[in-house]
Design a protein around this motif. Structure first.
Motif: not given
Lengths: 218, 96
Positions: A179-180, B19, B31, B25-28, B22-23, A56-59, A183, A62-67
């Protein structure tokens, strides 16, 4: 922050793989002597949760996600060595079934997210938790542990990229840690929420207070 | 049902139901790799080809459903792997 194949050179991959293999071997050895049969399904559930939550990536910005990483959560619930095995199991399935994280980079990913995230997350939780045994303090400790675990994993990931000659330290370190750091806030929120769920349904697993302490806190 | 049965069901629901939302967008790391120009190094054939790359169950046209099934299978595989490992570690304790 799953490293795909191609980002690391062979020496870095092999060295990381050797450290990761040693850590997983030691974790198995440490647990062999005292694995509580009651905790076996809890380990499985923790792994299933970490896997699910990592999808489940969360935004962020700037167009970047994390999980969720889940290393601190697993370490808080199960202790560091069981958590190393939980994180390794998640990373192995992600790598070989879903091609998330390269097969050659698996050792580095286990080292960053499994070992480093777990050990520094656990150390943070344990040291902040020493301040007081109050549950509120433990939530704060858990939030900080989650943030530290993400930053520690990202930091090590940077150095693997730097040693491999993939990126220069002065650009990759601020970019990755910046960025982290965001996150990690999401990580802290999800970790605290998951612990709150466990404490409501199984307070014996977490926060595992003695009955006298429970009475004292009320 | 024991506690862990319920807990596992919750995990499977998260894996299957959430799932697909989920976003994208690319992850950290992805990106940063794009921005610093080393993302292309990850292109090319994988060293080990996985059965469900990118969490997509093959042969299903609905992307959401393909992801949901992949999530369900993955969460069950992780559970089974750890359960088996836990049992094996417990057994090695008895024989020691």
């Amino acid at each position: 922050m799953h490293i795909p194949d191609g980002f690391l050179d062979l020496q870095t991959s092999v060295a990381a793989g050797a450290i990761a293999a040693g850590a997983v071997g030691y974790a198995s050895y440490a647990l062999r002597r005292r694995v509580d049969p009651e905790k076996i399904p809890v380990m499985g559930v923790a792994g299933a949760f970490v896997f699910a939550a990592q999808m489940i990536n969360f935004p962020v910005a700037g167009g970047t996600s994390g999980h969720l990483l889940g290393a601190a959560l697993a370490a808080i619930l199960l202790g560091p060595w069981a958590a190393v095995l939980v994180m390794t199991a998640v990373l192995v399935i992600q790598c070989f079934v879903f091609q998330d994280g390269g097969a050659l980079a698996l050792g580095a990913n286990v080292l960053n997210m499994g070992l480093m995230g777990v050990l520094l997350g656990y150390a943070t939780y344990a040291s902040v938790g020493k301040v007081s045994r109050r549950v509120r303090v433990r939530y704060v400790a858990s939030f900080l542990a989650a943030w530290v675990a993400v930053m520690a994993g990202a930091f090590l990931c940077c150095w693997e990229l730097i040693i491999s000659g993939t990126a220069a330290p002065q650009v990759v370190l601020p970019a990755m840690l910046g960025v982290h750091a965001l996150i990690g806030v999401g990580e802290g929120v999800i970790t605290v929420a998951a612990l709150a769920l466990v404490s409501r349904s199984r307070p014996d697993i977490w926060p595992a207070l003695e009955p006298a302490e429970v009475a004292q806190q009320k | 049902m024991k506690w862990w049965h319920w807990a596992l069901v919750v995990c499977l629901v998260v894996a299957a139901v959430l799932s697909p939302f989920a976003s994208p967008w690319p992850d950290g790391l992805e990106r940063v790799a794009e921005r610093l120009g080393f993302a292309a190094r990850a292109e090319g054939p994988a060293a080990v080809s996985a059965p469900m790359p990118d969490y997509v169950f093959p042969g299903i046209t609905s992307e959401g459903l393909a992801t949901a099934i992949a999530g369900l299978i993955g969460a069950l595989l992780v559970f089974a792997l750890l359960y088996g490992l836990g049992k094996a570690l417990a057994r090695s304790d008895e024989s020691a």
